[in-house]
Each structure stands twice: as structure tokens, then as C-alpha cells.
Design a protein around this motif. Structure first.
Motif, short mmCIF file in Angstrom:
data_model
loop_
_atom_site.label_atom_id
_atom_site.label_comp_id
_atom_site.label_asym_id
_atom_site.label_seq_id
_atom_site.Cartn_x
_atom_site.Cartn_y
_atom_site.Cartn_z
N TYR A 1 -19.18 -2.05 -65.98
CA TYR A 1 -19.11 -0.73 -65.38
C TYR A 1 -19.04 0.33 -66.46
N ILE A 2 -19.59 1.52 -66.15
CA ILE A 2 -19.37 2.69 -66.99
C ILE A 2 -18.91 3.82 -66.08
N THR B 1 -11.80 -3.03 -66.13
CA THR B 1 -11.13 -3.15 -64.84
C THR B 1 -10.37 -4.48 -64.82
N LEU B 2 -9.91 -4.89 -63.64
CA LEU B 2 -9.25 -6.19 -63.54
C LEU B 2 -10.22 -7.33 -63.86
N TYR B 3 -11.55 -7.02 -63.87
CA TYR B 3 -12.54 -8.00 -64.29
C TYR B 3 -12.88 -7.86 -65.77
N GLU B 4 -12.06 -7.10 -66.48
CA GLU B 4 -12.19 -6.85 -67.91
C GLU B 4 -13.44 -6.03 -68.22
N LYS B 5 -13.94 -6.09 -69.44
CA LYS B 5 -15.05 -5.23 -69.83
C LYS B 5 -16.40 -5.72 -69.29
N PHE B 6 -16.52 -7.00 -69.04
CA PHE B 6 -17.74 -7.54 -68.45
C PHE B 6 -17.39 -8.72 -67.58
N PHE B 7 -18.33 -9.13 -66.74
CA PHE B 7 -18.07 -10.25 -65.84
C PHE B 7 -19.38 -11.01 -65.60
N ASP B 8 -19.25 -12.29 -65.34
CA ASP B 8 -20.39 -13.16 -65.07
C ASP B 8 -20.46 -13.45 -63.58
N VAL B 9 -21.60 -13.14 -62.99
CA VAL B 9 -21.81 -13.39 -61.56
C VAL B 9 -22.70 -14.61 -61.42
N LYS B 10 -22.08 -15.74 -61.14
CA LYS B 10 -22.81 -16.99 -60.96
C LYS B 10 -21.98 -17.92 -60.10
N TYR B 11 -22.64 -18.94 -59.61
CA TYR B 11 -21.96 -19.89 -58.73
C TYR B 11 -20.87 -20.64 -59.48
N LEU C 1 -2.45 -13.31 -56.36
CA LEU C 1 -1.58 -13.68 -57.47
C LEU C 1 -1.95 -15.02 -58.07
N ASN C 2 -3.01 -15.65 -57.55
CA ASN C 2 -3.41 -16.97 -58.04
C ASN C 2 -4.63 -16.92 -58.95
N ARG C 3 -5.28 -15.75 -59.05
CA ARG C 3 -6.46 -15.64 -59.90
C ARG C 3 -6.03 -15.64 -61.37
N PRO C 4 -6.96 -15.88 -62.31
CA PRO C 4 -6.60 -15.92 -63.74
C PRO C 4 -5.81 -14.69 -64.19
N ASN C 5 -6.24 -13.49 -63.73
CA ASN C 5 -5.48 -12.27 -64.00
C ASN C 5 -4.94 -11.77 -62.66
N PRO C 6 -3.69 -12.11 -62.33
CA PRO C 6 -3.14 -11.74 -61.02
C PRO C 6 -3.33 -10.25 -60.73
N ALA C 7 -3.61 -9.94 -59.47
CA ALA C 7 -3.92 -8.56 -59.10
C ALA C 7 -3.18 -8.16 -57.83
N TRP C 8 -2.76 -6.90 -57.78
CA TRP C 8 -2.13 -6.33 -56.59
C TRP C 8 -2.49 -4.85 -56.58
N TYR C 9 -3.56 -4.53 -55.88
CA TYR C 9 -4.03 -3.16 -55.79
C TYR C 9 -4.13 -2.75 -54.32
N GLU C 10 -3.80 -1.51 -54.02
CA GLU C 10 -4.02 -0.99 -52.67
C GLU C 10 -4.11 0.53 -52.73
N HIS C 11 -4.98 1.05 -51.86
CA HIS C 11 -5.19 2.49 -51.82
C HIS C 11 -5.61 2.88 -50.42
N THR C 12 -4.94 3.87 -49.86
CA THR C 12 -5.27 4.37 -48.54
C THR C 12 -6.05 5.67 -48.67
N ARG C 13 -7.22 5.72 -48.05
CA ARG C 13 -8.06 6.91 -48.15
C ARG C 13 -9.04 6.94 -46.99
N THR C 14 -9.58 8.09 -46.71
CA THR C 14 -10.61 8.19 -45.68
C THR C 14 -11.92 7.62 -46.22
N HIS C 15 -12.77 7.15 -45.34
CA HIS C 15 -14.05 6.59 -45.76
C HIS C 15 -15.00 7.67 -46.26
N ILE C 16 -14.88 8.88 -45.70
CA ILE C 16 -15.73 9.99 -46.11
C ILE C 16 -14.85 11.15 -46.53
N GLU C 17 -15.21 11.77 -47.62
CA GLU C 17 -14.47 12.93 -48.11
C GLU C 17 -15.41 14.13 -48.18
#
Length: 399
Positions: A367-368, A175-185, A266-282
Motif C-alpha cells: 500500500y501507499i 499495516t498489520l500486513y507489514e510493508k508487503f504481503f504475498d497473496v497466494k494459496y 489473536l491467533n494470526r502470526p501478528n495478533p490483531a484487534w481493530y475496530e472502527h464505527t463509521r457511516t458507509h458514505i460520508e
């Protein structure tokens, strides 16, 4: 001798009635029968073959004969496009795929979620060593299918082990966080996950057309001195089920009025611009919930008609209040070496605030794909001789 039910062709010769017993009848349209023929000429020898072109058939088809013999329904139609062809469908296959209301309801019920009660259900756990066997992997997957998540204990505390575990169940999803990501302070974070703040309930990346289906988080470090940082999980499908019972109108609103999910940075290491409109429940063809999308942290402007704005926010808050009910929450603290794997399409996850001055908390994640995990579950069940039905997993399909 193979069982042969009573066969009847209806008056206009467009359907066959298969009478299994006095209380159970399958009604099969002539085109449904022809296009589901199981003979060797019609069923591909391997995936990707297209032996039957439905466009070659006349718009109006009629039955000329239908009879059962040796456990098989044999049907002939007018205007057949294959020379010397007779439609053949085993009764066993026909019954397994019966589309009467009773069978459809039973199949949906068998595939549907059974909601776990956090008050009486322990956090599902398996040992990492058990994953070396097919039985162990299946047991872990069964917990994810049944409850929505599983904690794998005593996982090797080496960097990128999370990828190795993920590959046991499916393909790694980049994903935009690549294949893995580190969650830490981090002192200068670009995402709230990299702070010590508490995180409210959410799913990851709903601004993707197909958001990640399964998330893995591996605790490389989690010092005993840290206060807080507990993991929290709630079954969103259970929330939607309660909403539907408490307010069918609010449920309908969240099925029809779309929200907006986005991330524009656009300021993060890998700039991102994503948007999607959808209902909360399908909901699906049968009106049952098959997908949920929830992440207040990445919501964009609501772009709907004025008359729907008040209805939307009323329904939204109702859903949120149910989500926050403590009786629906699994809350637990991960230990170093724990790895949690959960269905990101089904479970909302959260984190309690913690104090970074008291020690280190470092999780590594990936993620898988959900469909790959479900496939692994079904293949293992087949290999182990376990009778399971394709489970509902929240991937927009009812089974």
C-alpha cells in the motif's frame, strides 16, 4: 495595464463586493480578506511559519478603505494589529478563490469524478518501461485519477518489485500486513485472500481510522492452466451516485447510520484487534460524497438504535445490489508481470474463484498513501507544464 474590477464596500463595512462583470460578483468578508492577505509580512516564507495570529484581532472588524491598483486589491481595516499594515491581495488570486455559488459549483465539477463506462472504456494500461520518465509516470497517475486504476504491464518478475513501483508514486504504507504481503494459496490460511475462494467486492482495511489509500498487486505467477482468478473492480462513488438518484432516503441513511468494521484475530502470526464505527458514505459541507467505506467481510455487530436497524439494512442491501450490477464492473485477467495499482478509497475490488490444482497464482502487494500519490500527480503536472486542477480522490476532501 492590469485589469481592475469595480470595488464596493457594503453598508455596514464588513465586506467588499468585487464586480468582475455584470454577471459575476465576489463577496469578501472583512476577516476573510485580512486573514488571506498575500503581502510578504503575512504570507510565510516557508511552510511552518505562523506570522499571523488570528486571536490577536478584535471580534468585530470593519473596513476603512478598499481600492484596486495595478492588479491588486488594497484594503485597510480598523483595529489592525500590525503596525503600518495594508491588506494586499492580487485580483488574479482573488478570482481563483472566489466563493460565489457559481465558482464553487464550477470548482467542484472540475475536481469531481467522471465515471468510466466499462462497456466502452478499455482497461487502462501503461508499460513498465514508460515509468522511467516523468511523462510516463504522469500518464499512469492520470489513469488512476480518471478511471480509478491502471495496469502496468511487463513489470520485472522479481520479488519486492512491487515496493520499488510503489515508491515511484508515494511512501510505502505499513499495516498489520507489514510493508508487503504475498497473496497466494495457503493450506492453513488466516485470511480469505490466501485461499482460492472468490472474494466479494470490498475495500481493504476500513477498520483503520485512515485506511490505506492506494493498493498495488504484482502478478509474479499466474499460470495459463489456472481457470478463474480474474480481477474485478467497481467504482464505489458511481454506486453511491446511482443510489442517491434512485433513493435519496437510502443514501441519507448510509450517510447517517454507522456500521462497524473490525478484525479481531489473536491467533494470526501478528495478533490483531481493530475496530472502527463509521457511516458507509460520508458527505462534505456541500452535501457531495467524499468518502466511502465498504467491506462486508469485516463487519462487526450493528450498534445503533432499534428504530434505525430496519432503515440501515434496507439501504445497505440497495447499495449492495447496485454494486453487483454487471454493467458497472471491470473484469480482466492479470498476466505474469502485470501490476495493478488502484485507488482503495474509490474502487471496490473482488476476485473470482480459481482451482489451485491446475497451477500457481502468486501476487505480491503493498500500500501507499493516497495523499502522497495525489501530491506526486500535482507536482509532475507542474513540472510538465500541464494545467490540471487538484482532483477529487476519495480522501474526504472535495478537491
Amino acid at each position: 495595464m492590469a485589469f481592475t474590477p469595480k470595488i464596493e464596500i457594503n453598508a455596514d463595512k464588513t465586506a467588499v463586493n468585487v464586480l468582475w462583470d455584470p454577471t459575476h460578483t465576489s463577496r469578501c468578508n472583512v476577516k476573510w480578506l485580512r486573514f488571506h492577505c498575500r503581502c510578504k509580512r503575512c504570507v510565510p516564507e516557508f511552510s511552518g511559519m505562523f506570522p499571523l495570529d488570528k486571536d490577536e484581532f478584535d471580534d468585530e472588524l470593519y473596513l476603512t478603505s478598499a481600492q484596486g491598483k495595478d492588479g491588486v486589491l488594497h484594503v485597510q481595516i480598523d483595529k489592525e494589529v500590525m503596525e503600518n499594515h495594508e491588506t494586499a491581495i492580487p485580483f488574479e488570486w482573488l478570482k481563483e478563490n472566489c466563493n460565489c455559488d457559481s465558482c464553487l459549483k464550477a470548482d467542484i465539477a472540475r475536481s469531481n469524478f467522471n465515471f468510466a463506462n466499462p462497456a466502452t472504456t478499455s482497461v487502462p494500461r501503461v508499460c513498465y518501461d514508460s515509468l522511467q520518465s516523468q511523462e510516463g509516470k504522469f500518464e499512469c497517475l492520470k489513469q488512476i485519477v480518471d478511471v480509478g486504476f491502471c495496469v502496468i504491464e511487463n513489470v520485472t518478475r522479481e520479488s519486492l518489485t512491487v515496493l520499488k513501483v510503489g515508491e515511484m508514486f508515494g511512501y510505502i504504507r505499513s499495516t498489520l500486513y507489514e510493508k508487503f504481503f504475498d497473496v497466494k494459496y495457503e493450506p492453513d490460511p488466516y485470511n480469505s485472500a490466501y485461499t482460492s475462494l472468490g472474494l466479494p467486492y470490498h475495500q481493504d482495511l476500513p477498520y483503520y481510522e485512515a485506511m490505506p489509500g492506494v493498493q498495488l498487486l504484482h502478478a509474479l505467477e499466474f499460470d495459463d492452466s489456472i481457470k478463474g482468478g480474474e480481477s474485478q473492480l467497481v467504482d464505489l462513488f458511481h454506486v453511491a451516485d446511482i443510489l442517491k438518484k434512485e433513493s435519496p432516503e437510502n443514501f441519507k441513511v448510509l450517510c447517517t447510520v454507522p456500521g462497524t468494521f473490525q478484525t479481531k484475530d489473536l491467533n494470526r502470526p501478528n495478533p490483531a484487534w481493530y475496530e472502527h464505527t463509521r457511516t458507509h458514505i460520508e458527505v462534505d459541507y456541500f452535501g457531495n460524497t467524499v468518502a466511502i467505506y465498504w467491506n462486508p467481510g469485516v463487519e462487526g455487530a450493528l450498534r445503533v438504535r432499534f428504530e434505525d436497524e430496519e432503515r440501515y439494512f434496507k439501504a445497505y442491501v440497495h447499495f449492495l445490489r447496485i454494486l453487483r450490477r454487471k454493467e458497472l464492473e471491470f473484469c480482466f485477467r492479470m498476466k505474469p508481470g502485470d501490476l495493478i495499482i488502484f485507488n482503495n478509497r474509490r474502487m471496490a475490488h473482488a476476485r473470482k474463484e480459481y482451482n489451485t490444482k491446475e497451477g500457481k497464482r502468486h501476487l505480491q502487494g503493498c500500500y501507499i498513501n493516497l495523499d502522497d500519490m495525489k501530491s506526486t500527480y500535482m507536482v509532475l503536472a507542474h513540472k510538465l507544464g500541464k494545467k490540471v486542477v487538484p482532483p477529487k480522490v476519495g480522501n474526504r476532501c472535495w478537491y
